[in-house]
Design a protein around this motif. Structure first.
Motif, PDB file in Angstrom:
ATOM      1  N   HIS A 169      45.050  31.250  83.997  1.00  0.00           N
ATOM      2  CA  HIS A 169      45.114  32.672  83.654  1.00  0.00           C
ATOM      3  C   HIS A 169      43.850  33.201  82.981  1.00  0.00           C
ATOM      4  O   HIS A 169      43.828  34.341  82.523  1.00  0.00           O
ATOM      5  N   GLY A 170      42.807  32.375  82.915  1.00  0.00           N
ATOM      6  CA  GLY A 170      41.597  32.769  82.190  1.00  0.00           C
ATOM      7  C   GLY A 170      40.962  34.059  82.669  1.00  0.00           C
ATOM      8  O   GLY A 170      40.588  34.913  81.864  1.00  0.00           O
ATOM      9  N   SER A 171      40.848  34.234  83.968  1.00  0.00           N
ATOM     10  CA  SER A 171      40.184  35.434  84.489  1.00  0.00           C
ATOM     11  C   SER A 171      40.968  36.696  84.143  1.00  0.00           C
ATOM     12  O   SER A 171      40.372  37.743  83.837  1.00  0.00           O
ATOM     13  N   THR A 172      42.299  36.609  84.169  1.00  0.00           N
ATOM     14  CA  THR A 172      43.116  37.781  83.823  1.00  0.00           C
ATOM     15  C   THR A 172      43.012  38.102  82.337  1.00  0.00           C
ATOM     16  O   THR A 172      42.946  39.277  81.954  1.00  0.00           O
ATOM     17  N   ILE A 173      42.996  37.070  81.512  1.00  0.00           N
ATOM     18  CA  ILE A 173      42.839  37.278  80.067  1.00  0.00           C
ATOM     19  C   ILE A 173      41.496  37.938  79.774  1.00  0.00           C
ATOM     20  O   ILE A 173      41.398  38.844  78.933  1.00  0.00           O
ATOM     21  N   ASP A 174      40.468  37.524  80.474  1.00  0.00           N
ATOM     22  CA  ASP A 174      39.146  38.136  80.285  1.00  0.00           C
ATOM     23  C   ASP A 174      39.145  39.596  80.725  1.00  0.00           C
ATOM     24  O   ASP A 174      38.497  40.451  80.107  1.00  0.00           O
ATOM     25  N   ARG A 175      39.855  39.902  81.806  1.00  0.00           N
ATOM     26  CA  ARG A 175      39.960  41.292  82.259  1.00  0.00           C
ATOM     27  C   ARG A 175      40.733  42.138  81.252  1.00  0.00           C
ATOM     28  O   ARG A 175      40.374  43.293  80.974  1.00  0.00           O
ATOM     29  N   LEU A 176      41.797  41.562  80.696  1.00  0.00           N
ATOM     30  CA  LEU A 176      42.570  42.267  79.670  1.00  0.00           C
ATOM     31  C   LEU A 176      41.693  42.559  78.455  1.00  0.00           C
ATOM     32  O   LEU A 176      41.707  43.677  77.917  1.00  0.00           O
ATOM     33  N   LEU A 177      40.915  41.580  78.042  1.00  0.00           N
ATOM     34  CA  LEU A 177      40.014  41.766  76.898  1.00  0.00           C
ATOM     35  C   LEU A 177      38.999  42.864  77.197  1.00  0.00           C
ATOM     36  O   LEU A 177      38.734  43.723  76.346  1.00  0.00           O
ATOM     37  N   GLY A 178      38.430  42.857  78.399  1.00  0.00           N
ATOM     38  CA  GLY A 178      37.457  43.877  78.762  1.00  0.00           C
ATOM     39  C   GLY A 178      38.061  45.273  78.762  1.00  0.00           C
ATOM     40  O   GLY A 178      37.440  46.230  78.265  1.00  0.00           O
ATOM     41  N   MET A 179      39.258  45.399  79.311  1.00  0.00           N
ATOM     42  CA  MET A 179      39.942  46.691  79.329  1.00  0.00           C
ATOM     43  C   MET A 179      40.288  47.139  77.910  1.00  0.00           C
ATOM     44  O   MET A 179      40.118  48.301  77.548  1.00  0.00           O
ATOM     45  N   ARG A 180      40.763  46.197  77.115  1.00  0.00           N
ATOM     46  CA  ARG A 180      41.108  46.530  75.718  1.00  0.00           C
ATOM     47  C   ARG A 180      39.894  47.020  74.958  1.00  0.00           C
ATOM     48  O   ARG A 180      39.952  48.022  74.235  1.00  0.00           O
ATOM     49  N   ASN A 181      38.753  46.338  75.115  1.00  0.00           N
ATOM     50  CA  ASN A 181      37.536  46.733  74.416  1.00  0.00           C
ATOM     51  C   ASN A 181      37.064  48.117  74.851  1.00  0.00           C
ATOM     52  O   ASN A 181      36.633  48.933  74.032  1.00  0.00           O
ATOM     53  N   ALA A 182      37.157  48.386  76.160  1.00  0.00           N
ATOM     54  CA  ALA A 182      36.727  49.691  76.671  1.00  0.00           C
ATOM     55  C   ALA A 182      37.582  50.812  76.083  1.00  0.00           C
ATOM     56  O   ALA A 182      37.065  51.835  75.632  1.00  0.00           O
ATOM     57  N   ASP A 196      47.438  46.215  87.578  1.00  0.00           N
ATOM     58  CA  ASP A 196      46.667  45.592  86.499  1.00  0.00           C
ATOM     59  C   ASP A 196      47.575  45.275  85.313  1.00  0.00           C
ATOM     60  O   ASP A 196      47.526  44.176  84.749  1.00  0.00           O
ATOM     61  N   ILE A 197      48.394  46.256  84.940  1.00  0.00           N
ATOM     62  CA  ILE A 197      49.323  46.070  83.825  1.00  0.00           C
ATOM     63  C   ILE A 197      50.241  44.887  84.089  1.00  0.00           C
ATOM     64  O   ILE A 197      50.484  44.048  83.216  1.00  0.00           O
ATOM     65  N   SER A 198      50.750  44.805  85.293  1.00  0.00           N
ATOM     66  CA  SER A 198      51.647  43.709  85.648  1.00  0.00           C
ATOM     67  C   SER A 198      50.966  42.355  85.477  1.00  0.00           C
ATOM     68  O   SER A 198      51.553  41.406  84.930  1.00  0.00           O
ATOM     69  N   GLU A 199      49.714  42.258  85.923  1.00  0.00           N
ATOM     70  CA  GLU A 199      48.975  41.002  85.797  1.00  0.00           C
ATOM     71  C   GLU A 199      48.647  40.687  84.342  1.00  0.00           C
ATOM     72  O   GLU A 199      48.739  39.532  83.918  1.00  0.00           O
TER      73      GLU A 199
END
Length: 254
Positions: A169-182, A196-199
Motif C-alpha cells: 500500500h506504499g504508493s497509495t499512502i504516498d498519494r494520500l500524503l501528497g493530497m493531504r499536504n496540498a 481516490d477516496i476509496s483507495e
C-alpha cells in the motif's frame, strides 16, 4: 505490562473509534446531492483519514515501545534491533573522532591511536554495556508529521517489526500524503475523486489493521527477546560476546 490480548484490545478500541469518524464523513458525502458540498467533504475526509492514520501509527508503536520498556530486559537478552536502539549512545561514543585519550593529548592528530583507545574502552566495558536495561527512547517513534511509506517502514524497522504492508500500500499512502499536504497548504484546486477516496481509505484501514496485528504478534511471540524459546535469564556465551564486539568494531573502523 499488559498482556498481548489487553494491548490488542486497547489498539482495537482506538482504531475502531478512528474508523467510525472516517466512515461518518464518508456516509455524509454519500447522502449529499450537492456536488460542491461533496467536494468540500472529500477534501475534509482526506485530512481526517491522514490524521487518523498517522495518529494510530504513532499511538500503536509508542504502546509497543512502552510495553517492551516495562519488561526491563537486559540487552544481552533482547533482540538485535532493541539492543541497537538502547546502545546508540555507546555506539556514538565509539565513533566519535573528537574523543581523545587523555594520556596522549600531544598526539591529538593520531586517529588510529585514539580509535584504538575507544575500542579498548568499549571492550573493557562490554559486559557492563550488554547488561544495560533496554530502553527505547521516546524519539524513536517519529512520523515527522509526514507519514510517507518510507517513514512508516523506517519506524517499523527500527523497532524490529515486519513491514510487508509498505510494499502493498506504499504508493497509495504516498498519494494520500501528497493530497493531504496540498489541501492543508491551501491548494483550492486539489479535490480528490471518489475513486481516490476509496483507495485512500482502503489503504489507511489496511495499514492500521496490519500495525495492530503486527504489534500483537510481536508481543505474543516475544519478538523482543534475543531468542523467544529461551528464558530471559540465559546469558550469551562469553566467546559469543567477544566475537560480537570484534565484529562491531570492525564495522565502525574509520
Amino acid at each position: 505490562m499488559h498482556s498481548p490480548e489487553q494491548t490488542y484490545e486497547e489498539l482495537e478500541d482506538d482504531r475502531a473509534s478512528r474508523e467510525r469518524e472516517i466512515r461518518l464523513i464518508e456516509n455524509t458525502i454519500a447522502k449529499s446531492s450537492n456536488e460542491q458540498e461533496q467536494n468540500m467533504l472529500r477534501r475534509s475526509l482526506v485530512l481526517l483519514a491522514y490524521a487518523h492514520l498517522e495518529g494510530f501509527v504513532k499511538f500503536s508503536l509508542a504502546a509497543y515501545a512502552g510495553a517492551v520498556n516495562s519488561l526491563q530486559l537486559q540487552c544481552k537478552d533482547a533482540s538485535t534491533p532493541l539492543v541497537a536502539l538502547t546502545l546508540s549512545r555507546a555506539f556514538s561514543a565509539l565513533r566519535d573522532a573528537n574523543s581523545k585519550h587523555p594520556e596522549f593529548s600531544r598526539l591529538s592528530e593520531d586517529k588510529e591511536l585514539h580509535l584504538l583507545a575507544r575500542e579498548r574502552s568499549f571492550i573493557e566495558n562490554f559486559e557492563r554495556i550488554i547488561s544495560t536495561q533496554v530502553e527505547i527512547p521516546d524519539h524513536v517513534v517519529d512520523t515527522k508529521s509526514n507519514l510517507s511509506s518510507l517513514v512508516l517502514k523506517r519506524n517499523l524497522y527500527q523497532l524490529g517489526l515486519k513491514y510487508p504492508i509498505v510494499a502493498k500500500h506504499g504508493s497509495t499512502i504516498d498519494r494520500l500524503l501528497g493530497m493531504r499536504n496540498a489541501i492543508a497548504h491551501g491548494d483550492k484546486l486539489k479535490t480528490p475523486k471518489p475513486h481516490d477516496i476509496s483507495e485512500y481509505l482502503s489503504a489507511s484501514f489496511a495499514v492500521m489493521k496490519f500495525v495492530q496485528d503486527e504489534i500483537f504478534a510481536a508481543l505474543r511471540d516475544k519478538a523482543y527477546q534475543r531468542d523467544a524459546s529461551l528464558p530471559l535469564t540465559l546469558p550469551l556465551p562469553p566467546t559469543g560476546l567477544v566475537t560480537k564486539a570484534i565484529e562491531f568494531i570492525k564495522s565502525v573502523r574509520i
